[in-house]
Design a protein around this motif. Structure first.
Motif, PDB file in Angstrom:
ATOM      1  N   LEU A   1      -8.010  -1.674  -8.805  1.00 40.96           N
ATOM      2  CA  LEU A   1      -8.381  -0.661  -7.827  1.00 40.96           C
ATOM      3  C   LEU A   1      -7.473   0.568  -7.946  1.00 40.96           C
ATOM      4  CD1 LEU A   1     -10.086   0.285  -5.433  1.00 40.96           C
ATOM      5  CD2 LEU A   1      -8.424  -0.846  -3.936  1.00 40.96           C
ATOM      6  N   VAL A   2      -6.196   0.353  -8.130  1.00 42.32           N
ATOM      7  CA  VAL A   2      -5.246   1.452  -8.271  1.00 42.32           C
ATOM      8  C   VAL A   2      -5.531   2.216  -9.563  1.00 42.32           C
ATOM      9  CG1 VAL A   2      -2.789   2.041  -8.534  1.00 42.32           C
ATOM     10  CG2 VAL A   2      -3.501   0.305  -6.866  1.00 42.32           C
ATOM     11  N   HIS A   3      -5.820   1.483 -10.629  1.00 44.11           N
ATOM     12  CA  HIS A   3      -6.148   2.137 -11.898  1.00 44.11           C
ATOM     13  C   HIS A   3      -7.412   2.984 -11.749  1.00 44.11           C
ATOM     14  CE1 HIS A   3      -7.095   2.687 -16.152  1.00 44.11           C
ATOM     15  NE2 HIS A   3      -5.792   2.512 -16.329  1.00 44.11           N
ATOM     16  N   GLU A   4      -8.380   2.491 -10.999  1.00 45.04           N
ATOM     17  CA  GLU A   4      -9.609   3.240 -10.763  1.00 45.04           C
ATOM     18  C   GLU A   4      -9.324   4.542 -10.002  1.00 45.04           C
ATOM     19  OE1 GLU A   4     -13.989   2.685  -8.659  1.00 45.04           O
ATOM     20  OE2 GLU A   4     -12.684   0.948  -8.899  1.00 45.04           O
ATOM     21  N   VAL A   5      -8.447   4.480  -9.013  1.00 44.66           N
ATOM     22  CA  VAL A   5      -8.064   5.685  -8.270  1.00 44.66           C
ATOM     23  C   VAL A   5      -7.410   6.699  -9.211  1.00 44.66           C
ATOM     24  CG1 VAL A   5      -6.515   6.583  -6.474  1.00 44.66           C
ATOM     25  CG2 VAL A   5      -7.863   4.518  -6.034  1.00 44.66           C
ATOM     26  N   PHE A   6      -6.535   6.229 -10.094  1.00 40.90           N
ATOM     27  CA  PHE A   6      -5.893   7.123 -11.058  1.00 40.90           C
ATOM     28  C   PHE A   6      -6.925   7.747 -11.993  1.00 40.90           C
ATOM     29  CE2 PHE A   6      -1.950   5.537  -9.552  1.00 40.90           C
ATOM     30  CZ  PHE A   6      -0.954   6.378 -10.026  1.00 40.90           C
ATOM     31  N   THR A   7      -7.902   6.964 -12.419  1.00 41.79           N
ATOM     32  CA  THR A   7      -8.925   7.470 -13.331  1.00 41.79           C
ATOM     33  C   THR A   7      -9.833   8.489 -12.645  1.00 41.79           C
ATOM     34  OG1 THR A   7      -8.889   5.379 -14.547  1.00 41.79           O
ATOM     35  CG2 THR A   7     -10.803   6.794 -14.879  1.00 41.79           C
ATOM     36  N   ILE A   8     -10.314   8.167 -11.463  1.00 42.36           N
ATOM     37  CA  ILE A   8     -11.209   9.066 -10.729  1.00 42.36           C
ATOM     38  C   ILE A   8     -10.523  10.384 -10.400  1.00 42.36           C
ATOM     39  CG2 ILE A   8     -12.410   9.386  -8.512  1.00 42.36           C
ATOM     40  CD1 ILE A   8     -13.093   6.360  -8.682  1.00 42.36           C
ATOM     41  N   SER A   9      -9.248  10.310 -10.014  1.00 43.26           N
ATOM     42  CA  SER A   9      -8.506  11.512  -9.629  1.00 43.26           C
ATOM     43  C   SER A   9      -7.940  12.261 -10.837  1.00 43.26           C
ATOM     44  CB  SER A   9      -7.366  11.126  -8.684  1.00 43.26           C
ATOM     45  OG  SER A   9      -6.424  10.319  -9.369  1.00 43.26           O
TER      46      SER A   9
ATOM     47  N   ARG B   1       0.114  12.216  -4.308  1.00 45.20           N
ATOM     48  CA  ARG B   1       0.888  13.445  -4.183  1.00 45.20           C
ATOM     49  C   ARG B   1       2.381  13.168  -4.339  1.00 45.20           C
ATOM     50  NH1 ARG B   1       3.963  16.539  -1.240  1.00 45.20           N
ATOM     51  NH2 ARG B   1       3.635  18.778  -1.086  1.00 45.20           N
ATOM     52  N   ALA B   2       2.865  12.108  -3.718  1.00 46.08           N
ATOM     53  CA  ALA B   2       4.281  11.755  -3.845  1.00 46.08           C
ATOM     54  C   ALA B   2       4.644  11.502  -5.305  1.00 46.08           C
ATOM     55  CB  ALA B   2       4.600  10.529  -2.988  1.00 46.08           C
ATOM     56  N   LEU B   3       3.755  10.836  -6.031  1.00 46.13           N
ATOM     57  CA  LEU B   3       3.994  10.591  -7.459  1.00 46.13           C
ATOM     58  C   LEU B   3       3.941  11.878  -8.268  1.00 46.13           C
ATOM     59  CD1 LEU B   3       2.039   7.300  -8.182  1.00 46.13           C
ATOM     60  CD2 LEU B   3       4.501   7.651  -8.336  1.00 46.13           C
ATOM     61  N   MET B   4       3.018  12.759  -7.924  1.00 48.77           N
ATOM     62  CA  MET B   4       2.896  14.020  -8.653  1.00 48.77           C
ATOM     63  C   MET B   4       4.161  14.861  -8.492  1.00 48.77           C
ATOM     64  SD  MET B   4       0.090  17.068  -8.278  1.00 48.77           S
ATOM     65  CE  MET B   4       0.664  17.482  -6.630  1.00 48.77           C
TER      66      MET B   4
ATOM     67  N   ARG C   1       0.836  -1.190   0.000  1.00 52.65           N
ATOM     68  CA  ARG C   1       0.000   0.000   0.000  1.00 52.65           C
ATOM     69  C   ARG C   1       0.878   1.250   0.000  1.00 52.65           C
ATOM     70  NH1 ARG C   1      -5.276  -0.982   1.994  1.00 52.65           N
ATOM     71  NH2 ARG C   1      -5.351   1.088   2.916  1.00 52.65           N
ATOM     72  N   ILE C   2       0.473   2.222  -0.789  1.00 53.43           N
ATOM     73  CA  ILE C   2       1.119   3.535  -0.740  1.00 53.43           C
ATOM     74  C   ILE C   2       0.061   4.474  -0.174  1.00 53.43           C
ATOM     75  CG2 ILE C   2       2.334   5.327  -2.013  1.00 53.43           C
ATOM     76  CD1 ILE C   2       3.016   3.226  -4.132  1.00 53.43           C
ATOM     77  N   ASP C   3       0.008   4.498   1.147  1.00 57.74           N
ATOM     78  CA  ASP C   3      -1.010   5.255   1.859  1.00 57.74           C
ATOM     79  C   ASP C   3      -0.348   6.161   2.882  1.00 57.74           C
ATOM     80  OD1 ASP C   3      -0.190   3.441   3.778  1.00 57.74           O
ATOM     81  OD2 ASP C   3      -2.075   2.339   3.820  1.00 57.74           O
ATOM     82  N   HIS C   4      -1.129   6.707   3.789  1.00 55.02           N
ATOM     83  CA  HIS C   4      -0.606   7.642   4.778  1.00 55.02           C
ATOM     84  C   HIS C   4       0.568   7.043   5.567  1.00 55.02           C
ATOM     85  CE1 HIS C   4      -0.671  11.083   7.413  1.00 55.02           C
ATOM     86  NE2 HIS C   4      -0.704  10.276   8.454  1.00 55.02           N
ATOM     87  N   THR C   5       0.488   5.770   5.859  1.00 54.37           N
ATOM     88  CA  THR C   5       1.531   5.097   6.633  1.00 54.37           C
ATOM     89  C   THR C   5       2.810   4.886   5.830  1.00 54.37           C
ATOM     90  OG1 THR C   5      -0.184   3.942   7.861  1.00 54.37           O
ATOM     91  CG2 THR C   5       2.034   3.029   7.992  1.00 54.37           C
ATOM     92  N   HIS C   6       2.701   4.647   4.523  1.00 56.31           N
ATOM     93  CA  HIS C   6       3.854   4.254   3.720  1.00 56.31           C
ATOM     94  C   HIS C   6       4.303   5.281   2.685  1.00 56.31           C
ATOM     95  CE1 HIS C   6       1.875   0.503   5.073  1.00 56.31           C
ATOM     96  NE2 HIS C   6       3.115   0.200   5.390  1.00 56.31           N
ATOM     97  N   ALA C   7       3.581   6.375   2.516  1.00 52.69           N
ATOM     98  CA  ALA C   7       3.895   7.341   1.450  1.00 52.69           C
ATOM     99  C   ALA C   7       5.265   7.999   1.643  1.00 52.69           C
ATOM    100  CB  ALA C   7       2.802   8.399   1.346  1.00 52.69           C
ATOM    101  N   ASP C   8       5.599   8.350   2.875  1.00 55.17           N
ATOM    102  CA  ASP C   8       6.905   8.985   3.111  1.00 55.17           C
ATOM    103  C   ASP C   8       8.047   8.026   2.782  1.00 55.17           C
ATOM    104  OD1 ASP C   8       5.859  11.434   3.861  1.00 55.17           O
ATOM    105  OD2 ASP C   8       5.899  10.972   6.007  1.00 55.17           O
ATOM    106  N   ALA C   9       7.898   6.775   3.177  1.00 55.34           N
ATOM    107  CA  ALA C   9       8.932   5.777   2.874  1.00 55.34           C
ATOM    108  C   ALA C   9       9.036   5.568   1.369  1.00 55.34           C
ATOM    109  CB  ALA C   9       8.623   4.461   3.580  1.00 55.34           C
ATOM    110  N   PHE C  10       7.900   5.568   0.669  1.00 57.13           N
ATOM    111  CA  PHE C  10       7.896   5.432  -0.786  1.00 57.13           C
ATOM    112  C   PHE C  10       8.639   6.600  -1.420  1.00 57.13           C
ATOM    113  CE2 PHE C  10       5.674   6.561  -4.803  1.00 57.13           C
ATOM    114  CZ  PHE C  10       6.133   5.516  -5.579  1.00 57.13           C
ATOM    115  N   LYS C  11       8.327   7.822  -0.988  1.00 57.31           N
ATOM    116  CA  LYS C  11       8.978   9.009  -1.529  1.00 57.31           C
ATOM    117  C   LYS C  11      10.484   8.977  -1.274  1.00 57.31           C
ATOM    118  CE  LYS C  11       8.915  14.068  -1.383  1.00 57.31           C
ATOM    119  NZ  LYS C  11      10.215  14.077  -1.951  1.00 57.31           N
TER     120      LYS C  11
END
Length: 115
Positions: free
Chosen positions: A86-94, A62-65, A19-29
Motif C-alpha cells: 500500500l505504501v509503495h502504491e502511494v509512492f507510485t501514484i504520487s 511532505r515530511a520525507l520530501m 502510520r505516517i499520517d496527519h496524526t503522526h507526521a510531526d512526530a516522525f519529522k
C-alpha cells in the motif's frame, strides 16, 4: 514516533512503524531531523526501513520530501527500503518513487549505499 538508530557499518538505519499520517507526521519529522544533519557528503548515509510502515499520507510524504531535499543539498544520501504494498502504491501514484531511491529490502539498500 521514536526512531531507534541502528549502525550498520557507517550507515544509519531508521525503522519507523505504524502510520505516517496527519496524526503522526510531526512526530516522525521531529524524530528524523536529528539524523539528517549527519547525512552529508562525508557523513553517514541513511536507510529508512519502511517494513513496519503500513500507511503514509500526503503530509507524511511532505515530511520525507523536505528531508530528502535537505540531505541532497548537504551532498548526503538517504534511501528507502522494504515499502509495504500500500505504501509503495502511494509512492507510485504520487510519483515520489522518482524522488527517492527505493530498494526491495534492507539488505539491498545497505549494499547500495555501501558501494
Amino acid at each position: 514516533m521514536e526512531l531507534q538508530p541502528i549502525q550498520e557499518g557507517r550507515t544509519i538505519v531508521l525503522s519507523p512503524t505504524g502510520r505516517i499520517d496527519h496524526t503522526h507526521a510531526d512526530a516522525f519529522k521531529l524524530a528524523l531531523d536529528p539524523h539528517l544533519a549527519d547525512c552529508r557528503k562525508d557523513g553517514a548515509p541513511l536507510v529508512l526501513d519502511f517494513s513496519g510502515v503500513d500507511y503514509i499520507s500526503s503530509i507524511g510524504l511532505r515530511a520525507l520530501m523536505v528531508a530528502v531535499k535537505q540531505v541532497k543539498a548537504q551532498g548526503g544520501r538517504m534511501v528507502l527500503a522494504a515499502l509495504q504494498p500500500l505504501v509503495h502504491e502511494v509512492f507510485t501514484i504520487s510519483r515520489f518513487d522518482l524522488l527517492f531511491e527505493i530498494f526491495p529490502d534492507r539488505v539491498s539498500a545497505l549494499a547500495a549505499v555501501a558501494a
